[in-house]
Design a protein around this motif. Structure first.
Motif, PDB file in Angstrom:
ATOM      1  N   ASP A   1       1.870  -1.218  14.566  1.00  0.00           N
ATOM      2  CA  ASP A   1       3.103  -1.399  14.831  1.00  0.00           C
ATOM      3  C   ASP A   1       4.341  -1.731  13.682  1.00  0.00           C
ATOM      4  O   ASP A   1       5.440  -1.492  13.789  1.00  0.00           O
ATOM      5  N   ARG A   2       3.805  -1.879  12.702  1.00  0.00           N
ATOM      6  CA  ARG A   2       4.250  -2.166  11.352  1.00  0.00           C
ATOM      7  C   ARG A   2       4.491  -0.930  10.028  1.00  0.00           C
ATOM      8  O   ARG A   2       3.267  -0.430  10.190  1.00  0.00           O
ATOM      9  N   PRO A   3       5.619  -0.443   9.605  1.00  0.00           N
ATOM     10  CA  PRO A   3       5.342   0.326   8.705  1.00  0.00           C
ATOM     11  C   PRO A   3       4.661   0.086   7.401  1.00  0.00           C
ATOM     12  O   PRO A   3       4.847  -1.064   7.070  1.00  0.00           O
ATOM     13  N   VAL A   4       4.118   0.758   6.664  1.00  0.00           N
ATOM     14  CA  VAL A   4       3.182   0.448   5.706  1.00  0.00           C
ATOM     15  C   VAL A   4       3.452   1.364   4.378  1.00  0.00           C
ATOM     16  O   VAL A   4       3.460   2.607   4.614  1.00  0.00           O
ATOM     17  N   VAL A   5       3.567   0.867   3.284  1.00  0.00           N
ATOM     18  CA  VAL A   5       4.106   1.469   1.922  1.00  0.00           C
ATOM     19  C   VAL A   5       3.006   1.153   1.012  1.00  0.00           C
ATOM     20  O   VAL A   5       2.580  -0.157   0.822  1.00  0.00           O
ATOM     21  N   ALA A   6       2.388   2.047   0.448  1.00  0.00           N
ATOM     22  CA  ALA A   6       1.208   1.876  -0.543  1.00  0.00           C
ATOM     23  C   ALA A   6       2.192   2.241  -1.818  1.00  0.00           C
ATOM     24  O   ALA A   6       2.383   3.258  -2.180  1.00  0.00           O
ATOM     25  N   VAL A   7       2.090   1.257  -3.034  1.00  0.00           N
ATOM     26  CA  VAL A   7       2.767   1.568  -4.175  1.00  0.00           C
ATOM     27  C   VAL A   7       1.602   1.468  -5.358  1.00  0.00           C
ATOM     28  O   VAL A   7       1.120   0.268  -5.435  1.00  0.00           O
ATOM     29  N   LEU A   8       1.396   2.503  -6.015  1.00  0.00           N
ATOM     30  CA  LEU A   8       0.299   2.312  -7.238  1.00  0.00           C
ATOM     31  C   LEU A   8       0.700   3.314  -8.075  1.00  0.00           C
ATOM     32  O   LEU A   8       1.762   4.313  -8.138  1.00  0.00           O
ATOM     33  N   GLY A   9       0.237   3.042  -9.384  1.00  0.00           N
ATOM     34  CA  GLY A   9       0.486   3.771 -10.667  1.00  0.00           C
ATOM     35  C   GLY A   9      -0.366   5.061 -10.616  1.00  0.00           C
ATOM     36  O   GLY A   9      -1.165   5.251 -10.015  1.00  0.00           O
ATOM     37  N   ASP A  10       0.224   6.177 -11.604  1.00  0.00           N
ATOM     38  CA  ASP A  10      -0.512   7.277 -11.481  1.00  0.00           C
ATOM     39  C   ASP A  10      -1.997   7.086 -12.019  1.00  0.00           C
ATOM     40  O   ASP A  10      -2.872   7.989 -11.780  1.00  0.00           O
ATOM     41  N   GLY A  11      -2.245   6.161 -12.775  1.00  0.00           N
ATOM     42  CA  GLY A  11      -3.430   6.082 -13.166  1.00  0.00           C
ATOM     43  C   GLY A  11      -4.531   5.676 -12.168  1.00  0.00           C
ATOM     44  O   GLY A  11      -5.526   5.966 -11.819  1.00  0.00           O
ATOM     45  N   ALA A  12      -4.140   4.512 -11.510  1.00  0.00           N
ATOM     46  CA  ALA A  12      -4.684   4.078 -10.232  1.00  0.00           C
ATOM     47  C   ALA A  12      -4.972   5.238  -9.089  1.00  0.00           C
ATOM     48  O   ALA A  12      -5.889   5.431  -8.503  1.00  0.00           O
ATOM     49  N   PHE A  13      -3.996   6.038  -9.119  1.00  0.00           N
ATOM     50  CA  PHE A  13      -3.831   7.089  -8.086  1.00  0.00           C
ATOM     51  C   PHE A  13      -5.127   8.159  -8.396  1.00  0.00           C
ATOM     52  O   PHE A  13      -5.768   8.444  -7.614  1.00  0.00           O
ATOM     53  N   LEU A  14      -5.261   8.386  -9.701  1.00  0.00           N
ATOM     54  CA  LEU A  14      -6.217   9.374 -10.209  1.00  0.00           C
ATOM     55  C   LEU A  14      -7.692   8.645 -10.159  1.00  0.00           C
ATOM     56  O   LEU A  14      -8.559   9.294  -9.855  1.00  0.00           O
ATOM     57  N   PHE A  15      -7.319   7.162 -10.388  1.00  0.00           N
ATOM     58  CA  PHE A  15      -8.836   6.656 -10.354  1.00  0.00           C
ATOM     59  C   PHE A  15      -9.378   6.696  -9.054  1.00  0.00           C
ATOM     60  O   PHE A  15     -10.670   6.700  -8.763  1.00  0.00           O
ATOM     61  N   GLY A  16      -8.437   6.261  -8.103  1.00  0.00           N
ATOM     62  CA  GLY A  16      -8.878   5.933  -6.522  1.00  0.00           C
ATOM     63  C   GLY A  16      -9.192   7.707  -6.106  1.00  0.00           C
ATOM     64  O   GLY A  16      -9.927   7.666  -5.093  1.00  0.00           O
ATOM     65  N   GLY A  17      -8.684   8.607  -6.592  1.00  0.00           N
ATOM     66  CA  GLY A  17      -9.151   9.932  -6.066  1.00  0.00           C
ATOM     67  C   GLY A  17      -8.387  10.393  -4.874  1.00  0.00           C
ATOM     68  O   GLY A  17      -7.597   9.470  -4.144  1.00  0.00           O
ATOM     69  N   PRO A  18      -8.528  11.597  -4.351  1.00  0.00           N
ATOM     70  CA  PRO A  18      -7.787  12.013  -3.129  1.00  0.00           C
ATOM     71  C   PRO A  18      -8.251  11.654  -1.885  1.00  0.00           C
ATOM     72  O   PRO A  18      -7.931  11.912  -0.860  1.00  0.00           O
ATOM     73  N   GLN A  19      -9.376  10.690  -1.956  1.00  0.00           N
ATOM     74  CA  GLN A  19     -10.089  10.509  -0.669  1.00  0.00           C
ATOM     75  C   GLN A  19      -9.443   9.993   0.246  1.00  0.00           C
ATOM     76  O   GLN A  19      -9.307  10.183   1.567  1.00  0.00           O
TER      77      GLN A  19
END
Length: 280
Positions: free
Chosen positions: A219-237
């Protein structure tokens, strides 16, 4: 998960104590309300205010055991195996943060009259509130000077400010730097807007945690904020999972053109030698 926000706030206001956040409060537990006038911002090793202190009380923060030359360090945490592992502590207490803060409030009240405590809180608290009010004024002045205020690229500070002032009740899971946390002042007592972040030992956590947060609170909106390095580290999964299960999460990736966490460590521990090598 101790739910000790009210007790820690009561302790801070009872003595007018400046509070620096981070660690367990604000990560896995309900954070100290960052709009409280006693809140300075994230805990840092070298803080301009309050400067030299005679006593540092660390409650529930695994990364807050920072030794202060000439001062005492008291640390209260639930994990006895890592207590005092990084910095020498003068007193270590293994306890639940909520119960420990409540016991401290009771002990302080038994040592002085209400009038005496009120005088202490007014004198010390006035200095802290003057500082935090000045910092808030400076942040607003800086926002107006940033290029994004006149239609330029969106800066990290502007993004954090807009996320804070958004009327939506947002849960943000973030692996961003300390810079963003300095600008987010959204955690208020009883307020439904939550900011969740990870500790420094986890990278690429943000989008996966946002997926779990949205599933838990659809029921609540969610926003994920992360750096480009963390985005690449986490991968597209996580993106695949969000699409596969039709989970509406807003993902914001900050592009600072570097692995900034590693760069900051180099600048911190090499003491500027990188600048010298570049200039020569």
């Amino acid at each position: 998960m101790c739910g000790g926000e009210a007790e820690v706030v009561q302790l801070a206001e009872l003595l007018g104590l400046p509070v620096a956040g981070g660690g367990e409060f604000g990560v896995w537990s309900k954070p100290f309300p960052t709009r409280n006038a006693l809140y300075l911002g994230p805990v840092l090793r070298n803080m301009r205010f309050p400067g030299e202190v005679d006593l540092r009380l660390n409650i529930g923060n695994q990364y807050g055991e920072v030794y202060t030359p000439g001062g005492k360090l008291v640390s209260i945490r639930r994990d006895p195996t890592s207590l005092g592992r990084v910095s020498p502590i003068d007193m270590g207490l293994v306890a639940d943060s909520k119960l420990a803060a409540a016991d401290l409030v009771a002990a302080v009240k038994s040592l002085a009259t209400p009038d005496r405590l009120r005088k202490i809180a007014e004198d010390r608290g006035a200095r802290v509130r003057d500082y935090t009010a000045g910092m808030a004024k400076m942040r607003m002045a800086m926002l107006n000077d940033f290029p994004s205020a006149s239609g330029g690229p969106i800066t990290l500070e502007r993004l954090a400010f807009e996320l804070e002032t958004d009327s939506r009740k947002t849960r943000s899971t973030s692996t961003t730097s300390t810079r963003a946390r300095r600008w987010i002042r959204s955690c208020r007592s009883g307020h439904r807007q939550d900011v969740r972040r990870n500790g420094p030992n986890i990278l690429g956590w943000g989008m996966s945690a946002a997926l779990g947060a949205k599933l838990a609170r659809p029921d609540r909106p969610v926003v994920a904020v992360l750096g480009d390095g963390a985005f690449l580290f986490g991968g597209p999964q996580p993106l695949w999972s969000q699409a596969r299960y039709n989970v509406p999460v807003t993902n914001i990736v900050l592009n600072n053109f570097s692995y900034n966490n590693e760069r900051n460590r180099i600048w911190t521990f090499v003491s500027g030698q990188q600048f010298k090598s570049v200039s020569t």
